[in-house]
Design a protein around this motif. Structure first.
Motif, mmCIF file in Angstrom:
data_model
loop_
_atom_site.group_PDB
_atom_site.id
_atom_site.type_symbol
_atom_site.label_atom_id
_atom_site.label_comp_id
_atom_site.label_asym_id
_atom_site.label_seq_id
_atom_site.Cartn_x
_atom_site.Cartn_y
_atom_site.Cartn_z
ATOM 1 N N SER A 167 8.875 -2.528 -14.931
ATOM 2 C CA SER A 167 7.580 -2.090 -14.324
ATOM 3 C C SER A 167 6.481 -3.369 -14.511
ATOM 4 O O SER A 167 6.162 -3.730 -15.485
ATOM 5 C CB SER A 167 7.126 -0.986 -15.110
ATOM 6 N N GLY A 185 9.500 2.163 -11.995
ATOM 7 C CA GLY A 185 9.405 2.922 -13.327
ATOM 8 C C GLY A 185 10.738 3.189 -14.188
ATOM 9 O O GLY A 185 10.672 3.388 -15.212
ATOM 10 N N GLU A 207 8.592 3.861 -5.048
ATOM 11 C CA GLU A 207 9.532 2.771 -5.946
ATOM 12 C C GLU A 207 10.982 2.929 -5.266
ATOM 13 O O GLU A 207 11.667 2.069 -5.304
ATOM 14 C CB GLU A 207 9.504 3.625 -7.264
ATOM 15 N N HIS A 221 1.226 3.583 -13.388
ATOM 16 C CA HIS A 221 1.943 2.498 -13.978
ATOM 17 C C HIS A 221 0.914 1.832 -15.212
ATOM 18 O O HIS A 221 1.634 1.624 -16.211
ATOM 19 C CB HIS A 221 2.368 1.178 -13.242
#
Length: 696
Positions: free
Chosen positions: A170, A198, A248, A330
């Motif tokens: 990340s 992640g 993602e 994040h």
């Protein structure tokens, strides 16, 4: 690397330590000391097992029975226990260093004050709880003020400076910093790479098996909870979690696999900033480098252009609000270990409990010791080596290294499959390897890092910003060959192909891994094998593509390279046949470099041990011949118990094979082992000669 862990993400997520019930009461003494464990322990063996059937269980069965996995751990090993001993030792040092300055306290200097105050701030859970989410509120506010794509660039730059070192994957959209020029390893250039995920690996987003689908559901739940912790309603948090997963997943699909990344040629795409702008015009790279205060540079390397292209498309196809959602998550997720208990607990629930199988959270003192080591490692290392690493130990280790390098030279000269031309280049590379033992010759200077006793999250941010700036400031300068990638207390070792150096920190040169009280046989089997392992990395499938100066340069003849590839395929095929856990096989291509290094390293250690003792009349000890003691010492370096959840993660992300196969998989390819234990043809630990894998 010899140890199971290979990356910074794992240092935070899978840090090793003792059981919570044991360690809560393990108060440090006024003067800490490392306990002693022998490098060959008879009580760790299970002599009811035939070593010709299973060397690993014969050597480690007793250890496995005596050492169940502590509830706060995801696995447990000899390395883990030594790391735990180090943690307790370091805790004692930090408790002393954390004592506030008093007129009669002459133990605190600039170094001990910095590490002591960092540790004290971390241990002050009340202050952390009181500060709450305000620790990251400035970053969240900066994200909230983003109105356009133009606003996004300076915010991403700000966040990368603060958070890039928190986690392996990340890294706020992409990874960036400095790297050695692959074509001129003496100089440092700018670098851009994939990142921004992640979960631990791209495959978690892509694989379609039931376990992967289950993991994605758990991740969605985790993301939703993080959004709720920073104030979103459950409905908004659920919708935001779906946005994160969509973004993602698209980034993961464009990312190189770990196996692809093992080919260094696939990571070389040098260009100018103007070329990068043409590749990804939807991100203002000029403004980014200005905001990050990069020095002027003529060229950079883009490791994964396809990822950058996909990111460019996503920056235009997804709304600014969606990117703000991504950044908010994040910031909170990466910061969670350093915030109030509810954030810490949620981080533990997904990353350590669900993904890796830990039953309990580590006590706070363990986590705080690890954070000091991670963020101020060379300050902590100065104090550590002064207490545990003598000049005599450094010299004896260096003597062993040189003996094993001599064995490598003999091995290269004797190879029947390599031409004289390639042999000469291999010997030049061998002669160019730098040996770094114990600790750096020059310690890192943290004097510019402000550490405050009541601002833990702020201390972490400032330490990470210091490292980010230090990394960026290397660009355009000659390479510092004295630099280390890990701290002196680390229980690990590594080879750096571009530096062409092997690195053995003081932490890995302690009993039971290196035992000055024990005879040479187990020490060579254990630490000698580690030295040979790291040395062989210079000549494995990846390291062999770099020359003596660390440049990515082909020094092989075409015919020799084909022969080498055929020999490494033998290793790939052997390990791909092993089952790691349940229905998951070892990825022989991902683990190839480590498996080749394991095999080559132990062969070199055996040769060096024999040479060092050629004029001695060695006798059995405790009913074991010297040769048997060598192989038992080798096996006992990796005695371990492993949770199935952790093994599943490692099968996807770790280039090391499970412990059992790191031992048995090597021994079956060493006829010296079969001879030492009088094994018969047809027994499980005896390969037919024609099937033995021979690389180095």
């Amino acid at each position: 690397m010899r140890k199971h862990a290979v990356c910074l993400w794992l240092l935070l997520v899978v840090a090793l330590s003792l059981a919570n019930s044991q360690t809560q009461s393990a108060k440090p003494s006024s003067e800490p000391a490392l306990p002693y464990s022998p490098s060959l322990d008879l009580s760790s063996m299970d002599k009811s097992v035939d070593p010709c059937v299973d060397l690993y269980t014969y050597s480690c069965g007793g250890w496995q029975k005596k050492n169940p996995i502590p509830p706060d751990q995801t696995s447990w090993s000899v390395y883990g226990k030594l790391y735990q001993d180090n943690l307790i030792f370091l805790r004692g040092m930090l408790e002393q260093a954390a004592q506030p300055d008093q007129p009669n306290n002459d133990k605190r200097n600039a170094v001990t004050q910095k590490i002591g105050d960092f540790y004290a701030a971390c241990m002050d859970e009340g202050a952390v709880e009181k500060r709450g989410i305000s620790a990251i509120q400035p970053e969240l506010d900066a994200i909230a003020h983003v109105k356009s794509a133009k606003d996004l660039t300076p915010v991403v730059a700000r966040l990368q400076l603060t958070y890039a070192r928190y986690s392996y994957s990340s890294s706020m959209l992409f990874s960036a910093g400095s790297t050695q020029d692959p074509d001129d390893s003496e100089h440092v250039i700018a670098d851009v790479d994939q990142g921004g995920l992640g979960m631990p690996d791209r495959d978690y987003y892509i694989k379609d098996d039931a376990k992967s689908k289950e993991t994605r559901e758990h991740y969605l739940q985790h993301v939703q909870k993080v959004f709720e912790l920073i104030g979103d309603s459950p409905a908004a948090a659920k919708q935001n979690a779906e946005t994160i997963m969509r973004l993602e997943t698209a980034m993961a699909k464009a990312s190189l696999t770990r196996v692809e990344r093992r080919d260094p040629h696939k990571l070389v795409h040098k260009m100018k900033v103007a070329d990068l702008t043409q590749l990804a015009p939807n991100f203002d790279w000029t403004a980014y480098y200005r905001e990050m205060q990069y020095p002027e540079f003529p060229i950079l390397n883009v490791d994964a252009p396809e990822f950058i292209k996909e990111l460019n498309m996503l920056l235009s196809s997804e709304s600014i609000d969606n990117w703000k959602t991504y950044l908010r998550f994040h910031v909170a997720d990466i910061s969670s270990p350093y915030l109030s208990p509810k954030f810490v607990e949620e981080n533990f629930e997904f990353y350590r409990k669900y993904l890796h199988g830990a039953k309990e959270m580590q006590p706070r003192w363990k986590r705080c010791v690890q954070y000091v080591d991670y963020d101020l490692g060379e300050a902590l290392g100065q104090v550590y080596v002064a207490r545990v690493f003598s000049p005599e130990l450094k010299q004896s280790t260096l003597d062993m290294v040189r003996g094993i390098e001599d064995a490598m030279g003999q091995r290269i000269r004797a190879l029947d499959w390599m031409s004289p031309e390639t042999k000469q280049q291999a010997l030049v590379k061998l002669a160019g390897i730098r040996n770094k033992i114990g600790y750096p010759d020059k310690w890192r200077d943290y004097s510019s890092v402000t550490i405050v006793r009541d601002d833990f999250a702020g201390n972490v941010e400032r330490a990470h910003q210091f490292e980010a700036r230090r990394d960026i400031n290397k660009i355009g300068k000659p390479v510092d060959h004295g630099e280390w990638d890990i701290s002196a207390p680390t229980v690990d070792a590594y080879f750096n192909p571009q530096m062409n150096d092997i690195n053995f920190p003081a932490g890995v040169l302690q009993p039971p891994l290196y035992d000055p009280k024990m005879d040479d046989a187990p020490n060579y089997g254990n630490t000698g094998g580690t030295i040979g392992h790291e040395l062989t990395h210079g000549f494995d499938d990846e390291g062999s593509q770099f020359d003596a100066k660390g440049n990515l340069k082909d020094w092989w003849t075409k015919e020799d390279r084909e022969k080498f590839d055929a020999r490494t395929k033998c290793v790939d095929d052997q390990y791909s046949g092993y089952v790691s856990v349940e229905d998951v096989h070892i990825n022989g291509k991902l683990t190839l470099g480590e498996n080749v290094a394991d095999l080559g390293g132990e062969i070199l250690a055996y040769m060096a041990w024999k040479d060092a003792n050629k004029d001695k009349h060695l006798q059995p000890v405790d009913g074991l011949t010297p040769e048997q003691r060598f192989f038992i010492g080798f096996a006992q370096w990796d005695c371990a118990n492993e949770r199935p959840e952790d093994m599943r993660v490692r099968a996807m992300t770790d280039p090391h094979s499970p412990a059992r196969y790191r031992i048995n998989g090597v021994a079956v390819n060493m006829p010296d082992f079969a001879e030492a234990f009088s094994c018969k043809p047809g027994q499980p630990m005896v390969k037919p000669s024609a099937n033995v894998c021979r690389v180095w």
